[in-house]
Design a protein around this motif. Structure first.
Motif, PDB file in Angstrom:
ATOM      1  N   THR A  32       3.853  -8.492 -17.729  1.00 59.38           N
ATOM      2  CA  THR A  32       4.266  -9.898 -17.659  1.00 59.38           C
ATOM      3  C   THR A  32       3.639 -10.506 -16.405  1.00 59.38           C
ATOM      4  N   HIS A  33       3.895  -9.851 -15.262  1.00 56.82           N
ATOM      5  CA  HIS A  33       3.279 -10.260 -13.997  1.00 56.82           C
ATOM      6  C   HIS A  33       2.695  -9.034 -13.317  1.00 56.82           C
ATOM      7  N   SER A  34       1.576  -9.195 -12.672  1.00 57.50           N
ATOM      8  CA  SER A  34       1.164  -8.128 -11.756  1.00 57.50           C
ATOM      9  C   SER A  34       1.889  -8.362 -10.440  1.00 57.50           C
ATOM     10  N   VAL A  35       1.932  -7.304  -9.622  1.00 61.02           N
ATOM     11  CA  VAL A  35       2.756  -7.320  -8.416  1.00 61.02           C
ATOM     12  C   VAL A  35       1.880  -6.937  -7.228  1.00 61.02           C
ATOM     13  N   PRO A  36       1.286  -7.920  -6.547  1.00 58.97           N
ATOM     14  CA  PRO A  36       0.353  -7.581  -5.462  1.00 58.97           C
ATOM     15  C   PRO A  36       1.029  -6.840  -4.305  1.00 58.97           C
ATOM     16  N   GLY A  37       2.209  -7.311  -3.906  1.00 59.07           N
ATOM     17  CA  GLY A  37       2.880  -6.753  -2.728  1.00 59.07           C
ATOM     18  C   GLY A  37       3.447  -7.910  -1.939  1.00 59.07           C
ATOM     19  N   GLU A  38       4.254  -7.588  -0.916  1.00 62.22           N
ATOM     20  CA  GLU A  38       4.805  -8.681  -0.101  1.00 62.22           C
ATOM     21  C   GLU A  38       5.127  -8.184   1.297  1.00 62.22           C
ATOM     22  N   GLY A  39       5.141  -9.139   2.204  1.00 60.67           N
ATOM     23  CA  GLY A  39       5.462  -8.823   3.596  1.00 60.67           C
ATOM     24  C   GLY A  39       4.501  -9.530   4.513  1.00 60.67           C
ATOM     25  N   PRO A  40       4.801  -9.532   5.819  1.00 60.53           N
ATOM     26  CA  PRO A  40       3.921 -10.196   6.774  1.00 60.53           C
ATOM     27  C   PRO A  40       2.561  -9.506   6.836  1.00 60.53           C
ATOM     28  N   TYR A  86       5.655  -4.450   5.223  1.00 61.99           N
ATOM     29  CA  TYR A  86       4.842  -4.795   4.054  1.00 61.99           C
ATOM     30  C   TYR A  86       5.092  -3.740   2.969  1.00 61.99           C
ATOM     31  N   ILE A  87       5.280  -4.207   1.738  1.00 62.60           N
ATOM     32  CA  ILE A  87       5.621  -3.292   0.634  1.00 62.60           C
ATOM     33  C   ILE A  87       4.673  -3.539  -0.534  1.00 62.60           C
ATOM     34  N   THR A  88       4.050  -2.468  -1.010  1.00 69.04           N
ATOM     35  CA  THR A  88       3.199  -2.597  -2.193  1.00 69.04           C
ATOM     36  C   THR A  88       3.269  -1.294  -3.014  1.00 69.04           C
ATOM     37  N   ASN A  89       2.438  -1.191  -4.010  1.00 68.91           N
ATOM     38  CA  ASN A  89       2.441  -0.028  -4.900  1.00 68.91           C
ATOM     39  C   ASN A  89       1.022   0.451  -5.155  1.00 68.91           C
ATOM     40  N   VAL A  90       0.907   1.705  -5.586  1.00 70.55           N
ATOM     41  CA  VAL A  90      -0.397   2.254  -5.997  1.00 70.55           C
ATOM     42  C   VAL A  90      -0.934   1.431  -7.175  1.00 70.55           C
ATOM     43  N   LEU A  91      -0.093   1.221  -8.188  1.00 73.75           N
ATOM     44  CA  LEU A  91      -0.480   0.372  -9.323  1.00 73.75           C
ATOM     45  C   LEU A  91       0.157  -1.002  -9.154  1.00 73.75           C
ATOM     46  N   LYS A  92      -0.587  -2.011  -9.484  1.00 72.20           N
ATOM     47  CA  LYS A  92      -0.068  -3.377  -9.356  1.00 72.20           C
ATOM     48  C   LYS A  92       0.571  -3.869 -10.659  1.00 72.20           C
ATOM     49  N   CYS A  93       0.424  -3.117 -11.743  1.00 74.18           N
ATOM     50  CA  CYS A  93       1.012  -3.522 -13.030  1.00 74.18           C
ATOM     51  C   CYS A  93       1.893  -2.405 -13.570  1.00 74.18           C
TER      52      CYS A  93
END
Ligand code: URA
Length: 214
Positions: A32-40, A86-93
């Motif tokens: 539905t959405h990809s998830v790039p990551g978030e944080g400063p 900062y929080i992200t993932n190995v896969l963005k989807c």
């Protein structure tokens, strides 16, 4: 806002835009959405999880479901605010049905993590679960190495259990909490790694230096 932070913001917007419209692998068709990551963008600490789940796919934000709630508690147990890291993932989807990431999907997404690491340049990098640990230690066993740091590429790297592991296996909960409590001391150590030889004064204001402990 400084010129450097304006430039970082521009680079991040461009990167997030590419991630949001990415078609590098078949997950583009089911997300539905990809998830790039978030944080400063100047965060000193970066967490890398596995992949978005159902809630993250719906909202386009990382770690917003049950595992995310526990991750937020863990970050706070370390004395930090979630919005300071900062929080992200190995896969963005999201892989359909939350199945494990496939090697070709990890490969397709790898460049994005590379770009995020260059952009954020965290002092302390924390992997959550085996897929993000495997980037540095493909053959390590998380049960053996969790909570143990290594110096890699001028920063400290610490593999942690994935917070969802505690939701499936309650006995891991306290282990994960204890591992997270080690993070503030590791951040201090990581800051020292970047101090210029000869002990030049740190030019950041005390407020900036203490930013994560607000
Ligand atoms: N699990 C992950 O690894 N990442 C998320 O964003 C959510 C759950």
């Amino acid at each position: 806002m400084s010129l450097a932070s304006t430039e970082a913001g521009t680079v991040a917007s461009e990167l997030y835009g590419r991630i949001r419209s990415c078609t590098r692998c078949l997950l583009a068709k089911s997300r539905t959405h990809s998830v790039p990551g978030e944080g400063p963008l100047d965060a000193e600490v970066m967490f890398i999880g596995e992949a978005p789940g159902m809630n993250e796919d719906r909202e386009g934000r990382p770690f917003v479901g049950a595992a995310g709630k526990f991750l937020t508690e863990l970050i706070e147990a370390a004395g930090w605010q979630r919005d300071a890291v900062y929080i992200t993932n190995v896969l963005k989807c999201r892989p359909p049905g939350n199945r494990d990431p496939l090697p070709n999907e990890i490969e397709a997404c790898n460049g994005y993590i590379e770009e995020q690491l260059r952009l954020i340049d965290p002092l302390l990098l924390v992997s959550l679960g085996r897929y993000s640990m495997a980037r540095y230690f493909p053959n390590a066993r998380i049960s053996k190495v969790h909570g143990q740091h290594r110096e890699i590429e001028g920063r400290l790297f610490v593999p942690m259990y994935h917070p969802a592991a505690a939701l499936h296996q309650g006995s891991l909960r306290q282990t994960i909490i204890e591992d997270f409590k080690k993070l503030p001391a590791l951040l201090e150590q990581a800051r020292a790694l970047r101090q210029p030889v000869g002990g030049e004064p740190d030019e950041r204001s005390p407020a900036e230096q203490m930013r994560l402990f607000d």
